[in-house]
Motif scaffolding. Structure first.
Motif, PDB file in Angstrom:
ATOM      1  N   GLY A  95       0.794  -1.227   0.000  1.00  0.00           N
ATOM      2  CA  GLY A  95       0.000   0.000   0.000  1.00  0.00           C
ATOM      3  C   GLY A  95       0.821   1.269   0.000  1.00  0.00           C
ATOM      4  N   LEU A  96       2.090   1.176  -0.361  1.00  0.00           N
ATOM      5  CA  LEU A  96       2.935   2.364  -0.390  1.00  0.00           C
ATOM      6  C   LEU A  96       2.547   3.250  -1.574  1.00  0.00           C
ATOM      7  CD1 LEU A  96       6.449   0.861   0.440  1.00  0.00           C
ATOM      8  CD2 LEU A  96       4.880   2.040   1.966  1.00  0.00           C
ATOM      9  N   ASP A  97       2.212   4.496  -1.283  1.00  0.00           N
ATOM     10  CA  ASP A  97       1.848   5.432  -2.335  1.00  0.00           C
ATOM     11  C   ASP A  97       3.100   5.982  -3.009  1.00  0.00           C
ATOM     12  OD1 ASP A  97      -0.986   5.408  -1.873  1.00  0.00           O
ATOM     13  OD2 ASP A  97      -0.613   6.575  -0.062  1.00  0.00           O
ATOM     14  N   PRO A  98       2.960   6.484  -4.239  1.00  0.00           N
ATOM     15  CA  PRO A  98       4.083   7.205  -4.842  1.00  0.00           C
ATOM     16  C   PRO A  98       4.463   8.418  -3.990  1.00  0.00           C
ATOM     17  CG  PRO A  98       2.410   6.702  -6.484  1.00  0.00           C
ATOM     18  CD  PRO A  98       1.808   6.384  -5.152  1.00  0.00           C
ATOM     19  N   PHE A  99       5.686   8.842  -4.095  1.00  0.00           N
ATOM     20  CA  PHE A  99       6.176  10.001  -3.361  1.00  0.00           C
ATOM     21  C   PHE A  99       6.716  11.033  -4.344  1.00  0.00           C
ATOM     22  CE2 PHE A  99       6.009   6.945  -0.017  1.00  0.00           C
ATOM     23  CZ  PHE A  99       5.926   7.656   1.176  1.00  0.00           C
TER      24      PHE A  99
END
Length: 224
Positions: free
Chosen positions: A128-132
């Motif tokens: 679930g890591l979003d783009p940064f």
């Protein structure tokens, strides 16, 4: 800031556990070495030191990632306001969400904003890591290429570096970081004008600037 989502907190909790285990191993190993149990003491000490070193690298990576912000959908990432000082010389106030405003001076006919974007792949994406993203720098530019070569320009860094930067690491060791799907830069530029205001949004394709008041709309309409 919204850099730390629920999956990030899970990773931080895991990091704390690794530090606790590494510290315990190291202390146990040192005690055994003191008692003369060199074989088991050395093994535990090295294991503990290795875990602590791994945790230190992870902390440095988190510190670097903290300078970036999460990109969960198309969103406004900055607002720019302009005041004219002289011909081709402007003062710019840039405001990012959840950060203090910064003021700079630029020379030229147009402004340009650059950003770095990091996307995830595979297991990292499943977590679930979003783009940064991180806004990198603000610069002035000229419409005429000859003026761009000969006239004075100003470029300002608007990001603060801290820890290990994943961007730099992927440029050097990309093949060893398979969970990073893509890293790329994006830029947008618009004309400068007295009292002009612009909103800069970040989409899945990159930065997009839009005029947000009549002065900016007029500047864009007369843009040649």
């Amino acid at each position: 800031m919204e850099n730390l989502s629920a999956p990030n907190f899970i990773l931080i909790a895991a990091l704390i556990i690794v530090v606790a285990i590494g510290g315990s191993f190291l202390l146990m190993g040192l005690r055994r070495l003191i008692r003369g149990k060199f074989l088991s003491g050395s093994g535990l000490s090295l294991s503990g030191a290795g875990l602590l070193a791994l945790a230190a690298v992870a902390v440095a990576l988190f510190a670097g990632l903290y300078t970036y912000q999460r990109l969960t959908y198309e969103q406004t990432v900055a607002e720019l306001r302009f005041k004219r000082i002289a011909d081709g010389h402007y003062q710019i106030r840039i405001t990012e969400p959840n950060r203090a405003a910064q003021t700079f001076q630029l020379q030229g006919d147009e402004w340009q904003l650059d950003a770095r974007i990091i996307k995830w792949h595979g297991a990292a994406n499943l977590l679930g890591l979003d783009p940064f993203y991180r806004l990198e720098r603000l610069s002035g530019r000229y419409r005429d290429a000859r003026q761009e070569q000969n006239r004075p320009r100003r470029v300002h860094a608007i990001a603060k570096d801290a820890g290990l930067d994943l961007w730099d690491m992927t440029q050097r060791y990309g093949r060893w970081l398979p969970w990073l799907d893509a890293t790329y830069g994006s830029a947008t530029y618009m004309p400068m004008a007295e009292d002009a205001r612009y909103q800069v949004r970040l989409t899945t394709t990159g930065l997009l600037a839009r005029p947000s008041n009549p002065a900016a709309e007029l500047a864009v309409a007369n843009w040649r």
